[in-house]
Scaffold this motif. Structure first.
Motif, PDB file in Angstrom:
ATOM      1  N   THR A   1       0.798  -1.204   0.017  1.00  0.00           N
ATOM      2  CA  THR A   1       0.077  -0.067  -0.120  1.00  0.00           C
ATOM      3  C   THR A   1       0.813   1.180   0.179  1.00  0.00           C
ATOM      4  O   THR A   1       0.668   2.301  -0.674  1.00  0.00           O
ATOM      5  CB  THR A   1      -0.943  -0.042   1.172  1.00  0.00           C
ATOM      6  N   HIS A   2       1.853   1.345   0.779  1.00  0.00           N
ATOM      7  CA  HIS A   2       2.513   2.586   1.096  1.00  0.00           C
ATOM      8  C   HIS A   2       4.024   2.572   0.319  1.00  0.00           C
ATOM      9  O   HIS A   2       4.686   3.822   0.249  1.00  0.00           O
ATOM     10  CB  HIS A   2       2.678   2.724   2.399  1.00  0.00           C
ATOM     11  N   ASN A   3       4.340   1.452  -0.221  1.00  0.00           N
ATOM     12  CA  ASN A   3       5.559   1.569  -0.900  1.00  0.00           C
ATOM     13  C   ASN A   3       5.529   1.210  -2.328  1.00  0.00           C
ATOM     14  O   ASN A   3       6.442   1.740  -3.266  1.00  0.00           O
ATOM     15  CB  ASN A   3       6.628   0.519  -0.169  1.00  0.00           C
ATOM     16  N   ARG A   4       4.441   0.332  -2.730  1.00  0.00           N
ATOM     17  CA  ARG A   4       4.248  -0.063  -4.164  1.00  0.00           C
ATOM     18  C   ARG A   4       3.042   0.627  -4.706  1.00  0.00           C
ATOM     19  O   ARG A   4       2.765   0.074  -5.888  1.00  0.00           O
ATOM     20  CB  ARG A   4       4.292  -1.595  -4.470  1.00  0.00           C
ATOM     21  N   ASP A   5       2.701   1.681  -3.999  1.00  0.00           N
ATOM     22  CA  ASP A   5       1.209   2.092  -4.495  1.00  0.00           C
ATOM     23  C   ASP A   5       0.219   1.161  -5.053  1.00  0.00           C
ATOM     24  O   ASP A   5      -0.244   1.271  -6.027  1.00  0.00           O
ATOM     25  CB  ASP A   5       1.706   3.147  -5.786  1.00  0.00           C
ATOM     26  N   THR A   6       0.052   0.086  -4.066  1.00  0.00           N
ATOM     27  CA  THR A   6      -0.848  -0.811  -4.865  1.00  0.00           C
ATOM     28  C   THR A   6      -1.814  -0.961  -3.461  1.00  0.00           C
ATOM     29  O   THR A   6      -1.738  -2.071  -2.655  1.00  0.00           O
ATOM     30  CB  THR A   6      -0.311  -2.190  -5.047  1.00  0.00           C
TER      31      THR A   6
END
Length: 214
Positions: free
Chosen positions: A125-130
């Protein structure tokens, strides 16, 4: 006057030496880049890099040299002096961005596979924009973190239905819940994990018994 200056210098030197010994194998440097300062922290199994503003860089240098202290109270808004507002997505992304999945999970020290799923979901969620992901995304990131799930689908299912770390996002995808984020952010401090669960875990609905018709 010279004697006072000499005594003060000696005390500050001893203080700085004590702080450096306390840091042990860790080394920290703040250097100015194109858009500000960069903080580098290295140690056993971890390499951490973050861009910081000039105010934070000054505090770090002052702290290492023994002229000040660092603490949560240094932030004007009451948040973390380095991460800023804990609730902002930008600060969370910055907190994980410099770490690989293996380093991040290792830092959090999950005690079971359901907590590990939550850590991976947080990273996605917060690193891979997923923010919305499938079980296959969790599995791939888990492999990237040098770990193998014996039954990823089962762990994701229980992380969703039993522990409430995840919730449905539609189209067969999942998303991390407020509870899941709070637990990951509290780790590896188990006392804080317990507090996060107590504060964010949704209350279970009580089953009402239907009265039999006479």
């Amino acid at each position: 006057m010279w004697a006072r200056f000499k005594q003060a210098f000696q005390l500050n030197h001893l203080h700085a030496k004590y702080l450096l010994l306390k840091l042990e194998a860790f080394s920290m440097a703040a250097k100015k880049g194109d858009e500000g300062y960069k903080l580098t922290l290295t140690g056993p199994g971890h390499t951490f890099e973050r861009e910081v503003n000039e105010d934070v860089a000054t505090k770090i240098i002052t702290f290492v040299m023994g002229g000040g202290e660092l603490g949560a109270g240094d932030s004007k808004d009451g948040g973390d002096p380095f991460l800023g507002d804990k609730g902002s997505g930008a600060s969370r992304s910055a907190a994980t961005g410099a770490l690989s999945p293996k380093q991040f999970v290792g830092l959090k020290k999950p005690e079971n596979n359901y907590e590990r799923v939550a850590c991976l979901a947080y990273y996605l969620t917060h690193n891979r924009d997923t923010p919305h992901f499938k079980t296959s995304d969790i599995t791939k990131l888990n492999t990237e973190s040098a770990h193998h799930f014996s039954n990823a689908a089962l762990f994701v299912q229980h992380a969703t239905t039993t522990y409430r770390y995840l919730s449905a996002a539609g189209g067969g995808k999942k998303q991390i819940t407020l509870l899941g984020e709070a637990v990951v952010e509290a780790m590896p401090d188990r006392a804080k994990v317990a507090e996060a669960i107590a504060e964010h875990k949704p209350a279970r609905k009580r089953k009402t018994k239907r009265k039999k018709a006479k």
